[in-house]
Write a protein that holds these residues in place. Sequence first.
Motif, PDB file in Angstrom:
ATOM      1  N   MET A   1       0.883  -1.321   0.058  1.00 29.33           N
ATOM      2  CA  MET A   1      -0.178   0.091  -0.075  1.00 29.33           C
ATOM      3  C   MET A   1       0.859   1.305  -0.088  1.00 29.33           C
ATOM      4  O   MET A   1       1.761   1.207   0.726  1.00 29.33           O
ATOM      5  CB  MET A   1      -0.918   0.062   1.232  1.00 29.33           C
ATOM      6  CG  MET A   1      -2.301   0.137   1.015  1.00 29.33           C
ATOM      7  SD  MET A   1      -3.510   0.325   2.256  1.00 29.33           S
ATOM      8  CE  MET A   1      -3.021  -1.311   3.234  1.00 29.33           C
ATOM      9  N   PRO A   2       0.598   2.183  -0.723  1.00 31.06           N
ATOM     10  CA  PRO A   2       1.127   3.524  -0.855  1.00 31.06           C
ATOM     11  C   PRO A   2       1.406   4.229   0.549  1.00 31.06           C
ATOM     12  O   PRO A   2       0.196   4.255   1.278  1.00 31.06           O
ATOM     13  CB  PRO A   2       0.643   4.240  -1.877  1.00 31.06           C
ATOM     14  CG  PRO A   2       0.013   3.263  -2.790  1.00 31.06           C
ATOM     15  CD  PRO A   2      -0.555   1.943  -1.854  1.00 31.06           C
ATOM     16  N   SER A   3       2.391   4.966   0.760  1.00 22.46           N
ATOM     17  CA  SER A   3       2.531   5.560   2.092  1.00 22.46           C
ATOM     18  C   SER A   3       2.548   7.169   1.652  1.00 22.46           C
ATOM     19  O   SER A   3       3.075   7.705   0.738  1.00 22.46           O
ATOM     20  CB  SER A   3       4.000   5.308   2.548  1.00 22.46           C
ATOM     21  OG  SER A   3       4.192   6.145   3.599  1.00 22.46           O
ATOM     22  N   ILE A   4       1.733   7.910   2.450  1.00 22.01           N
ATOM     23  CA  ILE A   4       1.627   9.227   2.163  1.00 22.01           C
ATOM     24  C   ILE A   4       1.824   9.998   3.530  1.00 22.01           C
ATOM     25  O   ILE A   4       1.406   9.636   4.559  1.00 22.01           O
ATOM     26  CB  ILE A   4       0.166   9.604   1.825  1.00 22.01           C
ATOM     27  CG1 ILE A   4      -0.348   8.903   0.738  1.00 22.01           C
ATOM     28  CG2 ILE A   4       0.160  11.118   1.508  1.00 22.01           C
ATOM     29  CD1 ILE A   4       0.346   8.818  -0.935  1.00 22.01           C
ATOM     30  N   THR A   5       2.810  10.891   3.263  1.00 25.27           N
ATOM     31  CA  THR A   5       2.786  11.753   4.715  1.00 25.27           C
ATOM     32  C   THR A   5       2.469  13.203   4.344  1.00 25.27           C
ATOM     33  O   THR A   5       2.615  13.874   3.438  1.00 25.27           O
ATOM     34  CB  THR A   5       4.500  12.031   4.763  1.00 25.27           C
ATOM     35  OG1 THR A   5       5.274  10.812   4.817  1.00 25.27           O
ATOM     36  CG2 THR A   5       4.945  12.774   5.936  1.00 25.27           C
ATOM     37  N   TYR A   6       1.494  13.511   5.445  1.00 24.88           N
ATOM     38  CA  TYR A   6       1.053  14.776   5.336  1.00 24.88           C
ATOM     39  C   TYR A   6       1.779  15.764   6.700  1.00 24.88           C
ATOM     40  O   TYR A   6       1.949  15.255   7.610  1.00 24.88           O
ATOM     41  CB  TYR A   6      -0.482  14.617   6.000  1.00 24.88           C
ATOM     42  CG  TYR A   6      -1.367  13.942   5.191  1.00 24.88           C
ATOM     43  CD1 TYR A   6      -2.235  14.561   4.389  1.00 24.88           C
ATOM     44  CD2 TYR A   6      -1.261  12.613   5.452  1.00 24.88           C
ATOM     45  CE1 TYR A   6      -3.203  13.767   3.557  1.00 24.88           C
ATOM     46  CE2 TYR A   6      -2.304  11.671   4.396  1.00 24.88           C
ATOM     47  CZ  TYR A   6      -3.133  12.305   3.839  1.00 24.88           C
ATOM     48  OH  TYR A   6      -3.960  11.564   2.850  1.00 24.88           O
ATOM     49  N   ILE A   7       2.186  16.691   6.055  1.00 24.40           N
ATOM     50  CA  ILE A   7       2.792  17.625   7.029  1.00 24.40           C
ATOM     51  C   ILE A   7       2.030  19.064   7.377  1.00 24.40           C
ATOM     52  O   ILE A   7       1.774  19.568   6.341  1.00 24.40           O
ATOM     53  CB  ILE A   7       4.238  18.131   6.170  1.00 24.40           C
ATOM     54  CG1 ILE A   7       5.177  16.941   6.002  1.00 24.40           C
ATOM     55  CG2 ILE A   7       4.976  19.172   7.117  1.00 24.40           C
ATOM     56  CD1 ILE A   7       6.424  17.159   5.281  1.00 24.40           C
ATOM     57  N   HIS A   8       2.024  19.303   8.544  1.00 24.66           N
ATOM     58  CA  HIS A   8       1.226  20.483   9.087  1.00 24.66           C
ATOM     59  C   HIS A   8       1.924  21.572   8.846  1.00 24.66           C
ATOM     60  O   HIS A   8       3.135  21.490   9.097  1.00 24.66           O
ATOM     61  CB  HIS A   8       0.485  20.220  10.423  1.00 24.66           C
ATOM     62  CG  HIS A   8      -0.188  18.892  10.494  1.00 24.66           C
ATOM     63  ND1 HIS A   8      -1.782  19.079  10.172  1.00 24.66           N
ATOM     64  CD2 HIS A   8      -0.270  17.597  10.678  1.00 24.66           C
ATOM     65  CE1 HIS A   8      -2.219  17.998  10.427  1.00 24.66           C
ATOM     66  NE2 HIS A   8      -1.301  17.012  10.711  1.00 24.66           N
ATOM     67  N   CYS A   9       1.408  22.755   8.959  1.00 27.31           N
ATOM     68  CA  CYS A   9       2.158  24.004   8.657  1.00 27.31           C
ATOM     69  C   CYS A   9       2.989  24.342   9.991  1.00 27.31           C
ATOM     70  O   CYS A   9       4.069  24.978   9.702  1.00 27.31           O
ATOM     71  CB  CYS A   9       1.228  25.318   8.546  1.00 27.31           C
ATOM     72  SG  CYS A   9       0.030  25.518   9.885  1.00 27.31           S
ATOM     73  N   ASP A  10       2.868  23.556  11.143  1.00 26.56           N
ATOM     74  CA  ASP A  10       3.731  23.626  12.232  1.00 26.56           C
ATOM     75  C   ASP A  10       4.919  22.710  12.006  1.00 26.56           C
ATOM     76  O   ASP A  10       5.723  22.584  12.958  1.00 26.56           O
ATOM     77  CB  ASP A  10       3.019  23.503  13.448  1.00 26.56           C
ATOM     78  CG  ASP A  10       2.449  22.136  13.818  1.00 26.56           C
ATOM     79  OD1 ASP A  10       2.480  21.223  13.037  1.00 26.56           O
ATOM     80  OD2 ASP A  10       1.897  21.877  14.804  1.00 26.56           O
ATOM     81  N   GLY A  11       4.945  21.783  10.939  1.00 22.48           N
ATOM     82  CA  GLY A  11       5.854  20.999  10.920  1.00 22.48           C
ATOM     83  C   GLY A  11       5.787  19.452  11.274  1.00 22.48           C
ATOM     84  O   GLY A  11       6.428  18.533  11.046  1.00 22.48           O
ATOM     85  N   THR A  12       4.622  19.249  12.031  1.00 18.34           N
ATOM     86  CA  THR A  12       4.117  18.024  12.591  1.00 18.34           C
ATOM     87  C   THR A  12       3.834  17.090  11.311  1.00 18.34           C
ATOM     88  O   THR A  12       3.263  17.589  10.192  1.00 18.34           O
ATOM     89  CB  THR A  12       2.891  18.233  13.213  1.00 18.34           C
ATOM     90  OG1 THR A  12       3.182  18.867  14.537  1.00 18.34           O
ATOM     91  CG2 THR A  12       2.440  16.876  13.876  1.00 18.34           C
ATOM     92  N   LYS A  13       4.249  15.875  11.451  1.00 16.02           N
ATOM     93  CA  LYS A  13       4.074  14.887  10.272  1.00 16.02           C
ATOM     94  C   LYS A  13       3.106  13.702  10.625  1.00 16.02           C
ATOM     95  O   LYS A  13       3.196  13.187  11.712  1.00 16.02           O
ATOM     96  CB  LYS A  13       5.265  14.212   9.760  1.00 16.02           C
ATOM     97  CG  LYS A  13       6.304  15.429   9.313  1.00 16.02           C
ATOM     98  CD  LYS A  13       7.685  14.717   8.827  1.00 16.02           C
ATOM     99  CE  LYS A  13       8.706  15.819   8.360  1.00 16.02           C
ATOM    100  NZ  LYS A  13       9.716  14.906   8.087  1.00 16.02           N
ATOM    101  N   ARG A 101       1.963  19.013   1.767  1.00 16.92           N
ATOM    102  CA  ARG A 101       1.914  19.869   3.162  1.00 16.92           C
ATOM    103  C   ARG A 101       0.610  20.598   2.960  1.00 16.92           C
ATOM    104  O   ARG A 101      -0.162  21.022   2.040  1.00 16.92           O
ATOM    105  CB  ARG A 101       3.023  21.073   2.684  1.00 16.92           C
ATOM    106  CG  ARG A 101       4.429  20.203   2.747  1.00 16.92           C
ATOM    107  CD  ARG A 101       5.504  21.104   2.427  1.00 16.92           C
ATOM    108  NE  ARG A 101       6.626  20.524   2.087  1.00 16.92           N
ATOM    109  CZ  ARG A 101       7.382  19.926   3.062  1.00 16.92           C
ATOM    110  NH1 ARG A 101       7.326  20.393   4.308  1.00 16.92           N
ATOM    111  NH2 ARG A 101       8.535  19.297   2.862  1.00 16.92           N
ATOM    112  N   LEU A 102       0.116  20.816   4.237  1.00 14.93           N
ATOM    113  CA  LEU A 102      -1.338  21.327   4.488  1.00 14.93           C
ATOM    114  C   LEU A 102      -1.038  23.008   4.643  1.00 14.93           C
ATOM    115  O   LEU A 102      -0.069  23.518   5.438  1.00 14.93           O
ATOM    116  CB  LEU A 102      -1.818  20.878   5.928  1.00 14.93           C
ATOM    117  CG  LEU A 102      -2.076  19.261   5.693  1.00 14.93           C
ATOM    118  CD1 LEU A 102      -2.635  18.625   7.184  1.00 14.93           C
ATOM    119  CD2 LEU A 102      -2.691  18.841   4.657  1.00 14.93           C
TER     120      LEU A 102
END
Length: 107
Positions: A1-13, A101-102
Motif C-alpha cells: 500500500m502506498p505511504s503518504i505523509t501529511y505535513i502540517h504548517c507547524d511541521g508535524t508529520k 503539505r497542509l
Amino acid sequence: MPSITYIHCDGTKQQLEIPAGKRVMQAAVANGIDGIVAECGGQAMCATCHVYVDDPWVDKFTPISDEEEEMLEETVSERTATSRLSCQLVVTDDVDGLVVRLPEAQV
C-alpha cells in the motif's frame, strides 16, 4: 500500500498507508487529519482540501482540470505552483512516498 505523509504548517508529520484508488482527501478525512476540511465531500466544488504537493510528485497526478483550476483560485491560503485539491489526487502505486503539505487555513 502506498505511504503518504501529511505535513502540517507547524511541521508535524502524519504518515498513512492508503490503498490505491483512494483519494488523498478521503484518507485524510477518514483518519482525522486536521487541516483537510473537505466541505463538499470531494466534488471539487470548494477549496477546503487544498494541499501543496512536494515537487517530485507533482507530475505523477493527472493535470489540473478547469473545475479544479477555478476552485484553486478561491483558496484561503496562498496558491502556489504545487497547489492541488486533495480530492482530485488519486493514490496509485506510483505515488508511494508522496508528501503533501497542509496550508495554514482552509476556510
